[in-house]
Design an enzyme around this catalytic site. Structure first.
Site, PDB file in Angstrom:
ATOM      1  N   GLU A  99       0.854  -1.136  -0.016  1.00 42.45           N
ATOM      2  CA  GLU A  99      -0.139  -0.033   0.064  1.00 42.45           C
ATOM      3  C   GLU A  99       0.897   1.429  -0.096  1.00 42.45           C
ATOM      4  O   GLU A  99       0.842   2.262  -0.822  1.00 42.45           O
ATOM      5  CB  GLU A  99      -0.942  -0.009   1.149  1.00 42.45           C
ATOM      6  CG  GLU A  99      -1.515   1.187   1.690  1.00 42.45           C
ATOM      7  CD  GLU A  99      -1.716   1.333   3.050  1.00 42.45           C
ATOM      8  OE1 GLU A  99      -1.318   2.015   3.880  1.00 42.45           O
ATOM      9  OE2 GLU A  99      -2.979   0.609   3.386  1.00 42.45           O
ATOM     10  N   ASP A 149      -5.175  -3.702  -3.101  1.00 42.32           N
ATOM     11  CA  ASP A 149      -4.827  -2.257  -3.064  1.00 42.32           C
ATOM     12  C   ASP A 149      -3.568  -1.828  -3.335  1.00 42.32           C
ATOM     13  O   ASP A 149      -3.253  -1.014  -4.126  1.00 42.32           O
ATOM     14  CB  ASP A 149      -5.558  -1.690  -1.846  1.00 42.32           C
ATOM     15  CG  ASP A 149      -4.783  -2.079  -0.508  1.00 42.32           C
ATOM     16  OD1 ASP A 149      -4.373  -3.095  -0.683  1.00 42.32           O
ATOM     17  OD2 ASP A 149      -4.919  -1.184   0.287  1.00 42.32           O
TER      18      ASP A 149
END
Length: 330
Positions: free
Chosen positions: A53, A110
């Site tokens: 991330e 993500d």
């Protein structure tokens, strides 16, 4: 008349330049606080570990600030330390003080998404096909290992392992990075990305739980298509789900999907907005939003009067990252 238009035009140009300069100052502060010399982004609120991330966020910030040297440094470290040769994705977590820094071999979609998105933007900005090829390889791997049809929807699982429980799947709606998916669709022309966008928006429309009518950080989708807060995590609209309206706003600034967030936050004065709320019990956090949480609130509420983007010495990695992402979305 022409003179007035000329003055207005110059004012707009000056504002854009000043905003770019301020964003650049914030990026320099961000690098000073969180970017190590080798290209690793540290999570100062989590024992200085690193994860995909953070690497992906920072790669995108570097592109948007036209900082190729930092981009290459971050990308090089990510490839060398987090790349999974078996599936083309990335190990999600790196602990520098552990005997085995990468203990969990799973990915986090993500992080993978932001890495691929930043590479796509970098390839376009700096006219480098190697970035584009790397981005394409990651997006193909995401589709192959993380995208499934379930409960009547096309969904992207949060990781390749551990989220498909047969009778239901666990989803993290803050991993629905709609603007990235749109760019992947534009480049590849694959319908899977448009399916993910359309079905992701439909699912968000159903994830309106409790009195606040907001999604939980983690949500279970069952085979019959219904959704509930996932039992494996606290049923909170909290530090994960705060990114849901951020990405919706980034993708479609006037989206009707933003209305529940505006309605909830609109119940409170800005400085008295709870940091999170339990969507099952409706209990709010005993402390208020600050830092990056407020930056997302301001973005969604259309509050542009909070001054220049600043990364303070006291700010932890996640708060600073939310501020920077809200700035990019704005």
């Amino acid at each position: 008349m022409w003179q007035r238009c000329k003055v207005l035009m110059m004012a707009v140009i000056a504002l854009v330049i000043s905003q770019q300069a301020l964003a650049g100052q914030a990026w320099e502060s961000y690098k000073t606080r969180f970017l190590m010399a080798d290209g690793r982004i540290i999570d100062t609120g989590n024992n200085s570990i690193s994860h995909t991330e953070g690497q992906g966020f920072a790669m995108m910030m570097a592109v948007r600030n036209n900082d190729r040297a930092s981009f290459d440094k971050i990308w090089r470290w990510t490839q060398q330390n987090l790349k999974n040769p078996d599936n083309g994705l990335f190990y999600w977590r790196y602990n520098p003080v552990a005997a085995q820094p990468v203990a969990d071999k799973n990915n986090a979609t993500d992080g993978d998404t932001f890495i691929a998105w930043a590479l796509l933007k970098a390839g376009d900005l700096w006219h480098d096909d190697s970035y584009l090829k790397a981005s394409d390889a990651i997006t193909r791997a995401l589709v192959e290992h993380n995208v499934i049809n379930f409960g009547g929807y096309r969904v992207m699982l949060p990781g390749a392992k551990g989220f498909n429980l047969n009778s239901y799947v666990n989803l993290n709606p803050s991993y629905f990075v709609f603007p990235a998916w749109q760019d992947f669709a534009n480049r590849s022309h694959l319908t899977v990305w448009r399916d993910l966008i359309n079905d992701g928006q439909k699912l968000l429309g159903k994830m309106r739980f409790g009195n606040p009518q907001l999604p939980a950080d983690w949500v279970s989708l069952y085979a019959d298509g219904h959704v509930v807060p996932a039992k494996e995590w606290p049923a909170r609209f909290s530090y994960d789900a705060i990114r849901v309206p951020l990405y919706v706003k980034w993708f479609t600034p006037a989206s009707p999907l933003l209305e529940p967030y505006k309605a909830w936050w609109g119940r409170f004065a800005r400085a008295q907005t709870p940091a999170w709320v339990n969507v099952t019990t409706n209990d709010p956090a005993p402390y208020m939003m600050e830092g990056g949480l407020l930056a997302v609130r301001d973005l969604v509420m259309g509050d542009n009067a909070q001054g220049e983007l600043q990364i303070t010495q006291q700010e932890d990695y996640y708060s600073a990252s939310l501020k920077m992402l809200a700035g990019l979305a704005r």
